[in-house]
Design a protein around this motif. Sequence first.
Motif, PDB file in Angstrom:
ATOM      1  N   THR A  13     -21.387 -21.501  -3.269  1.00  0.00           N
ATOM      2  CA  THR A  13     -22.712 -21.156  -2.753  1.00  0.00           C
ATOM      3  C   THR A  13     -23.662 -22.327  -2.922  1.00  0.00           C
ATOM      4  N   SER A  14     -24.299 -22.741  -1.827  1.00  0.00           N
ATOM      5  CA  SER A  14     -25.250 -23.851  -1.850  1.00  0.00           C
ATOM      6  C   SER A  14     -26.644 -23.314  -2.146  1.00  0.00           C
ATOM      7  N   TYR A  15     -27.337 -23.972  -3.094  1.00  0.00           N
ATOM      8  CA  TYR A  15     -28.648 -23.466  -3.494  1.00  0.00           C
ATOM      9  C   TYR A  15     -29.591 -24.599  -3.869  1.00  0.00           C
ATOM     10  N   LEU A  16     -30.874 -24.268  -3.857  1.00  0.00           N
ATOM     11  CA  LEU A  16     -31.940 -25.139  -4.341  1.00  0.00           C
ATOM     12  C   LEU A  16     -32.634 -24.417  -5.484  1.00  0.00           C
ATOM     13  N   ALA A  17     -33.052 -25.152  -6.499  1.00  0.00           N
ATOM     14  CA  ALA A  17     -33.766 -24.545  -7.616  1.00  0.00           C
ATOM     15  C   ALA A  17     -34.842 -25.504  -8.104  1.00  0.00           C
ATOM     16  N   THR A  18     -36.022 -24.959  -8.372  1.00  0.00           N
ATOM     17  CA  THR A  18     -37.125 -25.781  -8.868  1.00  0.00           C
ATOM     18  C   THR A  18     -38.117 -24.890  -9.598  1.00  0.00           C
ATOM     19  N   GLY A  19     -38.992 -25.497 -10.366  1.00  0.00           N
ATOM     20  CA  GLY A  19     -40.022 -24.755 -11.074  1.00  0.00           C
ATOM     21  C   GLY A  19     -39.520 -24.182 -12.390  1.00  0.00           C
ATOM     22  N   GLN A  20     -40.447 -23.604 -13.133  1.00  0.00           N
ATOM     23  CA  GLN A  20     -40.129 -23.002 -14.423  1.00  0.00           C
ATOM     24  C   GLN A  20     -40.797 -21.640 -14.513  1.00  0.00           C
ATOM     25  N   GLY A  21     -40.287 -20.831 -15.430  1.00  0.00           N
ATOM     26  CA  GLY A  21     -40.853 -19.502 -15.593  1.00  0.00           C
ATOM     27  C   GLY A  21     -39.878 -18.431 -15.162  1.00  0.00           C
ATOM     28  N   HIS A  22     -40.408 -17.260 -14.863  1.00  0.00           N
ATOM     29  CA  HIS A  22     -39.555 -16.143 -14.469  1.00  0.00           C
ATOM     30  C   HIS A  22     -38.825 -16.475 -13.161  1.00  0.00           C
ATOM     31  N   PRO A  23     -37.503 -16.212 -13.076  1.00  0.00           N
ATOM     32  CA  PRO A  23     -36.745 -16.566 -11.871  1.00  0.00           C
ATOM     33  C   PRO A  23     -37.079 -15.665 -10.677  1.00  0.00           C
ATOM     34  N   VAL A  24     -37.250 -16.302  -9.530  1.00  0.00           N
ATOM     35  CA  VAL A  24     -37.471 -15.615  -8.260  1.00  0.00           C
ATOM     36  C   VAL A  24     -36.464 -16.172  -7.258  1.00  0.00           C
ATOM     37  N   VAL A  25     -35.646 -15.299  -6.665  1.00  0.00           N
ATOM     38  CA  VAL A  25     -34.588 -15.719  -5.748  1.00  0.00           C
ATOM     39  C   VAL A  25     -34.964 -15.325  -4.332  1.00  0.00           C
ATOM     40  N   LEU A  26     -34.800 -16.262  -3.392  1.00  0.00           N
ATOM     41  CA  LEU A  26     -35.160 -16.071  -1.994  1.00  0.00           C
ATOM     42  C   LEU A  26     -33.892 -15.984  -1.140  1.00  0.00           C
TER      43      LEU A  26
END
Length: 277
Positions: A13-26
Amino acid sequence: MIRLTAKSTPAGTSYLATGQGHPVVLIHGVGLNKEMWGGQIVGLAPHFQVIAYDMLGHGASPRPQAGTGLPGYAEQLRELLVHLQIEHASIIGFSMGGLVARAFALHHPQQLDGLVVLNSVFNRSSTQRAGVIERTRQAAEHGPDANAAEALSRWFSREYQAANPAQIAAIRQTLAGNDPQGYLTTYELFATQDMYRAEDLGSIQVPTLIATGELDPGSTPEMARQLAERIPGAQVAVLAEQRHMMPVESPRLVNQMLLNFLQQAQTLRNTAEGIVA
């Protein structure tokens, strides 16, 4: 401008991740990919850890096996969360992604602590169902680009199309570039699974927002209201004058709605856990 490098899970699975804090998935819609969320990544990353990924059969993720149903798409998301060592996340699903988010809420409730369904489908009328089944037939016969022009005219306002021809052309190229079998497998689910385990939606016990655009012809305000009625405590938002692709066409408006909801949900979690801000 946030520039991110895509990574992959062990399952591909290809993904992008950035930022910190509570996880939010789009989770994107059928025929699109994780790149549709650029406006939301910019708007949400200062406040949350934001993850966007390519659904099975889309972008750089693998093609679904023959016969894969919504549980398989939910399992893809579960594998991503395990890979990222995320125990709980808020899930935001757009259109087909809303069906995946609903399936994830039913199959993996222990990993969900907030749910947003954007511009998605529920309880289609016989006329609406006939239309989407016909589009499925066209995609099977002619490939992912079969009804792209018609789709774009439903998705975007005429003004936005006229003001952003390069972006509209790029989205059409994305649609046309999909793996035909991966696209068709996904589109068939989108066309037929709007009532997936509808009788179990009352078991969803996390803060939930169901939102769409006032002028979205395929994911109507009435669908949003009917879906919200099945989920305890769910909120409904209908954004005035917005069409289907409102996360792309009006990112600031959508982001403000999402931030308000996600921060409200965070406050509820903190209260429940006895955390004082």
